[in-house]
Scaffold this motif. Structure first.
Motif, PDB file in Angstrom:
ATOM      1  N   GLU A  74       7.449   0.747  -6.360  1.00 36.22           N
ATOM      2  CA  GLU A  74       8.197   1.234  -5.871  1.00 36.22           C
ATOM      3  C   GLU A  74       7.450   1.122  -4.399  1.00 36.22           C
ATOM      4  OE1 GLU A  74       9.348   4.786  -6.813  1.00 36.22           O
ATOM      5  OE2 GLU A  74       9.604   4.811  -8.674  1.00 36.22           O
ATOM      6  N   ARG A  75       6.375   1.064  -4.059  1.00 33.60           N
ATOM      7  CA  ARG A  75       5.686   0.166  -3.041  1.00 33.60           C
ATOM      8  C   ARG A  75       4.832  -0.886  -2.935  1.00 33.60           C
ATOM      9  NH1 ARG A  75       4.565   5.046  -0.618  1.00 33.60           N
ATOM     10  NH2 ARG A  75       5.505   7.471  -2.147  1.00 33.60           N
ATOM     11  N   GLU A  76       5.756  -2.076  -3.072  1.00 32.86           N
ATOM     12  CA  GLU A  76       5.010  -3.223  -3.087  1.00 32.86           C
ATOM     13  C   GLU A  76       4.721  -3.950  -1.560  1.00 32.86           C
ATOM     14  OE1 GLU A  76       5.301  -7.646  -5.104  1.00 32.86           O
ATOM     15  OE2 GLU A  76       6.259  -6.053  -6.189  1.00 32.86           O
ATOM     16  N   GLU A  77       6.125  -3.503  -0.759  1.00 36.23           N
ATOM     17  CA  GLU A  77       6.268  -3.974  -0.101  1.00 36.23           C
ATOM     18  C   GLU A  77       4.966  -3.512   0.941  1.00 36.23           C
ATOM     19  OE1 GLU A  77       9.849  -4.241   2.088  1.00 36.23           O
ATOM     20  OE2 GLU A  77      10.768  -5.542   0.331  1.00 36.23           O
ATOM     21  N   GLU A  78       4.634  -2.372   0.996  1.00 34.24           N
ATOM     22  CA  GLU A  78       4.197  -1.211   2.201  1.00 34.24           C
ATOM     23  C   GLU A  78       2.470  -2.323   1.486  1.00 34.24           C
ATOM     24  OE1 GLU A  78       5.129   2.995   2.139  1.00 34.24           O
ATOM     25  OE2 GLU A  78       6.141   2.251  -0.032  1.00 34.24           O
ATOM     26  N   ILE A  79       2.199  -1.672   0.043  1.00 34.49           N
ATOM     27  CA  ILE A  79       1.169  -2.811  -0.641  1.00 34.49           C
ATOM     28  C   ILE A  79       0.228  -4.192   0.123  1.00 34.49           C
ATOM     29  CG2 ILE A  79      -0.195  -2.939  -2.280  1.00 34.49           C
ATOM     30  CD1 ILE A  79       0.838  -0.775  -3.837  1.00 34.49           C
ATOM     31  N   LEU A  90      -1.350  -4.082   3.946  1.00 35.63           N
ATOM     32  CA  LEU A  90      -2.669  -3.266   3.786  1.00 35.63           C
ATOM     33  C   LEU A  90      -3.225  -4.797   3.332  1.00 35.63           C
ATOM     34  CD1 LEU A  90      -2.231  -0.359   0.767  1.00 35.63           C
ATOM     35  CD2 LEU A  90      -1.774   0.087   3.530  1.00 35.63           C
ATOM     36  N   GLU A  91      -4.036  -4.145   4.553  1.00 36.06           N
ATOM     37  CA  GLU A  91      -5.193  -5.454   4.809  1.00 36.06           C
ATOM     38  C   GLU A  91      -5.901  -5.289   3.762  1.00 36.06           C
ATOM     39  OE1 GLU A  91      -9.505  -5.388   7.237  1.00 36.06           O
ATOM     40  OE2 GLU A  91      -8.267  -3.678   7.750  1.00 36.06           O
ATOM     41  N   GLY A  92      -6.261  -6.375   3.434  1.00 37.16           N
ATOM     42  CA  GLY A  92      -7.002  -6.914   1.512  1.00 37.16           C
ATOM     43  C   GLY A  92      -5.901  -7.358   0.641  1.00 37.16           C
ATOM     44  N   PHE A  93      -4.856  -6.676   0.828  1.00 33.57           N
ATOM     45  CA  PHE A  93      -3.804  -7.121  -0.141  1.00 33.57           C
ATOM     46  C   PHE A  93      -2.947  -8.096  -0.312  1.00 33.57           C
ATOM     47  CE2 PHE A  93      -4.624  -2.925  -1.516  1.00 33.57           C
ATOM     48  CZ  PHE A  93      -4.687  -3.058  -3.548  1.00 33.57           C
TER      49      PHE A  93
END
Length: 704
Positions: free
Chosen positions: A484-489, A492-495
């Motif tokens: 559910e947090r794919e866009e937030e992840i 993130l730096e490193g993703f």
């Protein structure tokens, strides 16, 4: 002698500490090719853990690491299931240990003292175990050992190793050759020199260089490394051409494989090989850490079978540990998922036997007090391979030592600041912060998702810590809500979008896990990996096991004391009743009580219910032969004459039966030999089927 509760509690706490260290060492050594300890310390930890289990058999489930082989495969390679497990070996550290091993083999096989028992002795190469599968004479797959059940597909990399034949003449339709990928000492030195000149990674020793080289995602890197292969055995084979270990190794050598030139003889001859090999160890072009002895006759190997993670028909005789002196720069502390504070010595880096070591566990404050070790002390350490060194003694001059500040136990948790207390009769100090302590919550999440448990590829410890800090992970079930947090992840730096999508796919792939891994992941006290598998094997699926938990909780909540009975006696009687309700061999009162206590806690039931809504807990499937006793509970009693009791139990487990040590209403079959007593009477009173040894052997032969 009456066992003192304090002694048992101390043994239990020490065993839990040993298990944590062994598990961490296994993962670092086998899974990450980045050892934290030395073989000497590792072997010492395992030996101490086994000694505790021997003295207190009921604590066996507290040390699941003793039944573990290697480490789970990483996410960088396709996973490969081994048709036959790639076993580890038990260790011997003295000639007496080897003679005891030979005596155990004789007893198991019921051999007379005058019957010839021949062993093959071969050097124990310090490399990376792999399996090479040939079909129609062509190499079709190469895999690492991994955790013994599942390894990594490194076929492309293994094809670049010159000493591995790519095709075989006159080979069976299917042949799996097993051996060690290793690096010669001179090649290792040359590789490290090149790496240092190029600013690359410098390896600790030849074994790590070989492992790191083989597990390269780019096969071209592997091809540029000077790797070699020694064959030491075989796995799946469609046609067995010889009936002895020595004959098979000669045959494998004839196919074009390099072997270590195993020697054949009695146990006395094998010990002579050990002494001769130890003397010329330094002259060998490759590293070895001992000599392996194997029963020569293959029919006897088959009868002996295995116990836990190791075959009964082989043992590794390890060389003595190596020692060095270094300085302790600081004494730090680690906080585990149960709140236990473990002191760790940070060492001045020192090379011992080719390995640079920098850390050592100090176990607990009593151990620090026993050694009177202080930050700044010179200490003698011991190792024999690649695992955390053991601190043997303080070597600082008395006057200088006296000027160093004494160790002061932590009174506060270094992570959350809560009180750190040591209960009476306890050897460990624990943080009282509970789930409010970040370390404990994070460590429980790490335990839940580790490779031997739920195993979400790409979700490492640092990522869990980062997600926890953001408030995304409050409970294990939250791991499955990460999609559910794919866009937030992705932000993130490193993703990035691709990494986030891969993580989401890994989370979804982990939603289905077998019952045994699920039970282990829950982190119930005393429920280690082996115990979880035993329970899963006995109950099969989650509905059946949940029904058991309901029964255990009901029994415990409704149990009262008998007239005039002490509190301890009541607890003992209750726990024994709970273990009887479970009815699984090796599951004792402590494990039964832990399961009941876990399920009586409403928070735990809610956590499991939340997980069950996010996961599919698969039924446990075990590879066993179909037989008349599959799924049944079998008890052996009296003297068995054709086979030993251990062999009979092993036969029953191979036929899919559950072996129990006591007769109850859940027992399906009693095998009674001469001299059967109370168990036979109880079985007859309960109307349980009773057969003799001859009838049992007929069942075994019928399933062959």
């Amino acid at each position: 002698m009456v066992e003192m509760p304090k002694q048992r509690r101390e043994a239990k706490e020490r065993l839990a500490d040993l298990d944590r260290q062994i598990t961490r060492a296994n993962e670092a050594y086998h899974g990450q090719d980045a050892p934290e300890m030395s073989d000497a310390d590792y072997d010492a930890l395992v030996a101490e853990a086994r000694a505790i289990v021997s003295a207190y058999p009921g604590l066996a489930s507290d040390a699941p690491s003793l039944g573990k082989v290697g480490a789970s495969p990483s996410g960088g390679f396709r996973k490969v299931s081994h048709e036959q497990p790639m076993l580890s070996l038990d260790n011997a550290f003295s000639a007496e240990d080897v003679v005891d091993f030979a005596d155990r083999v004789r007893r198991f096989l019921s051999l007379g003292d005058d019957e010839n028992l021949a062993f093959v002795a071969e050097p124990k190469i310090d490399g990376l175990a792999v399996a090479l599968r040939y079909e129609g004479g062509h190499l079709v797959r190469g895999a690492t050992r991994g955790d013994g059940q599942t390894g990594e597909d490194v076929t492309a990399n293994l094809r670049s190793v010159d000493s591995i034949p790519k095709s075989l003449k006159n080979a069976p339709d299917v042949l799996e050759v097993r051996g060690e990928v290793y690096m010669r000492k001179e090649d290792f030195a040359a590789l490290n020199a090149r790496q240092e000149d190029a600013g690359g990674k410098v390896f600790a020793n030849p074994r790590n260089a070989a492992a790191g080289s083989l597990r390269q995602l780019d096969a071209a890197v592997t091809a540029d490394r000077p790797l070699r292969f020694f064959a030491y055995g075989w796995g799946v084979i469609s046609d067995l051409p010889q009936d002895t270990q020595s004959g098979m190794m000669s045959w494998i050598e004839g196919l074009g494989f390099e072997t270590t030139g195993p020697e054949l003889g009695s146990v006395t001859d094998a010990l002579t090989v050990y002494e001769r090999t130890a003397e010329r160890r330094g002259e060998l072009p490759y590293d070895i850490d001992g000599v392996v002895y194997k029963v020569d006759r293959l029919d006897w190997q088959a009868r002996l079978g295995m116990v836990g993670r190791a075959p009964r028909w082989a043992i590794a005789h390890k060389f003595p540990a190596e020692r060095a002196v270094t300085r302790i720069n600081a004494i730090d502390v680690q906080v585990g998922r149960t709140g236990k504070l473990t002191p760790v010595a940070r060492l001045e880096p020192v090379t011992v036997g080719g390995v640079v070591v920098t850390n050592a566990t100090l176990h607990n404050e009593d151990e620090i007090g026993r050694l009177d070790v202080r930050a700044g002390d010179l200490v003698e350490i011991q190792r024999a391979g690649d695992v955390i060194p053991q601190v043997l003694s303080v070597k600082t001059a008395p006057k200088e030592h006296a000027e160093l500040p004494k160790f002061e136990p932590w009174t506060e948790c270094p992570v959350c600041g809560a009180l750190a207390v040591r209960e009476p009769d306890e050897v460990d100090r624990r943080c009282t912060g509970g789930l409010t302590c970040r370390a404990q919550r994070v460590e429980r999440l790490k335990h839940f998702q580790q490779r031997r448990a739920i195993d979400i590829d790409g979700l490492g410890e640092k990522t869990i810590e980062a997600f926890f800090e953001r408030g995304w992970l409050e409970s294990p079930a939250d791991l499955f809500r990460l999609p559910e947090r794919e866009e937030e992840i992705a932000s993130l730096e490193g993703f990035g979008a691709t990494s986030a999508a891969n993580l989401v796919a890994s989370v979804d792939a982990a939603r289905s896990r077998p019952l045994g891994r699920f039970l282990f992941a829950l982190g119930i006290r005393h429920i280690g990996e082996i115990t979880a598998r035993d329970l899963a094997r006995a109950y099969g699926d989650w509905p059946a096991f949940r029904a058991l938990l309901d029964r255990l909780a009901e029994l415990k909540s409704g149990h009262g004391a008998a007239v005039g009975e002490t509190e301890d006696k009541t607890a003992q009687r209750l726990n024994e009743r709970l273990a009887e309700e479970i009815g699984v061999s090796g599951i004792g009162p402590e494990v039964a009580a832990a399961l009941a206590d876990f399920w009586l806690e409403e928070h735990n039931r809610e956590t499991v219910s939340d997980l069950a809504s996010e996961m599919k807990i698969e039924a446990e499937v075990f590879e066993t032969k179909e037989s008349d006793v599959s799924g049944k509970s079998v008890v052996f009693t009296g003297k068995l004459e054709a086979v030993s009791r251990d062999e009979a139990k092993a036969q029953a487990e191979r036929l899919g039966a559950r072996v129990s040590g006591s007769v109850s209403s859940k027992t399906d079959l009693l095998v009674a030999g001469p001299g059967a007593g109370s168990k036979l009477k109880k079985a007859e009173s309960l109307g349980i089927e009773v057969i003799d040894e001859a009838a049992w052997l007929s069942i075994v032969e019928g399933a062959a």
